[in-house]
Design a protein around this motif. Structure first.
Motif, PDB file in Angstrom:
ATOM      1  N   GLU A   7       0.821  -1.211   0.000  1.00 38.49           N
ATOM      2  CA  GLU A   7       0.000   0.000   0.000  1.00 38.49           C
ATOM      3  C   GLU A   7       0.855   1.262   0.000  1.00 38.49           C
ATOM      4  O   GLU A   7       0.507   2.263  -0.636  1.00 38.49           O
ATOM      5  N   THR A  40      -7.959  -4.695  -1.034  1.00 39.75           N
ATOM      6  CA  THR A  40      -6.779  -4.499  -0.200  1.00 39.75           C
ATOM      7  C   THR A  40      -6.811  -5.578   0.870  1.00 39.75           C
ATOM      8  O   THR A  40      -7.871  -6.118   1.190  1.00 39.75           O
ATOM      9  N   LEU A  70      -2.119  -4.033  -1.950  1.00 42.11           N
ATOM     10  CA  LEU A  70      -3.117  -3.640  -2.927  1.00 42.11           C
ATOM     11  C   LEU A  70      -3.132  -4.710  -4.011  1.00 42.11           C
ATOM     12  O   LEU A  70      -2.085  -5.055  -4.564  1.00 42.11           O
TER      13      LEU A  70
END
Length: 197
Positions: free
Chosen positions: A155, A174, A187
């Motif tokens: 992320e 996510t 992600l």
């Protein structure tokens, strides 16, 4: 900027071979790690370099073996994994990209959350090479029967996120990756191999 785009557009993917292994060797000698998770692991890089210099043919055979057994999930049966490694090339070695999957299916192995792994050497970064490499990989994945592939990044890795999005990646979730630290948020993107998602 135009010069960078022209450079990226002339970049190609090549299969690793004895003809181009010296570029990979030079990158290792400069401290680059082919495993993005081990960029600061000097011992790992030195061990890879020593193995390459000791037995070039054996090293390439290990690197390009398209059929490997993956065993990194505890208490789970081993899975056979198909790997297709490519070196990113602009006249010299720029990095690598690997397409990986279970044979005969588009499902991901238990221990891998993405179909793709890639790494660009530091002295070739910021030239759109990773984005172009992802784009060049898509028709190869389509030829293998994939309508879409999964690509992930941390992320907080904004550069990698931009690479994936510029290649057409669409964020679909996510979450955590069982093979990584529990507090690392990943992600997960889908990348269509042809047309749209």
């Amino acid at each position: 900027m135009a010069e960078q785009q022209a450079t990226a557009s002339s970049m190609i993917l090549v299969e690793p071979s004895l003809l181009n292994v010296s570029g990979f060797e030079n990158a290792l000698a400069r401290g680059w790690s082919p495993d993005p998770r081990r960029q600061q692991d000097k011992a790992y890089v030195e061990a890879e370099l020593a193995a390459l210099r000791h037995d070039r043919v054996g090293f390439l055979t290990r690197l390009t073996s398209s059929d490997v057994i993956a065993t990194s999930v505890p208490d789970r049966e081993s899975q056979r994994l198909v790997l297709r490694p490519f070196w990113i090339w602009d006249g010299e070695f720029c990095g690598y990209i690997t397409f990986r999957h279970l044979p005969g299916t588009s499902h991901l192995p238990l221990h891998l959350p993405g179909h793709v792994g890639y790494s660009i050497v530091p002295w070739k970064q910021r030239r759109s090479y990773a984005t172009q490499a992802l784009r060049l990989l898509l028709p190869l994945a389509a030829q293998a029967g994939f309508e879409r592939i999964s690509v992930i990044c941390n992320e907080d890795n904004l550069a990698s996120r931009r690479v994936i999005e510029k290649a057409g990646g669409m964020l679909h979730r996510t979450g955590a990756d069982p093979s990584d630290a529990p507090d690392t948020v990943k992600l997960f993107f889908w990348l269509a191999t042809v047309g749209g998602l």
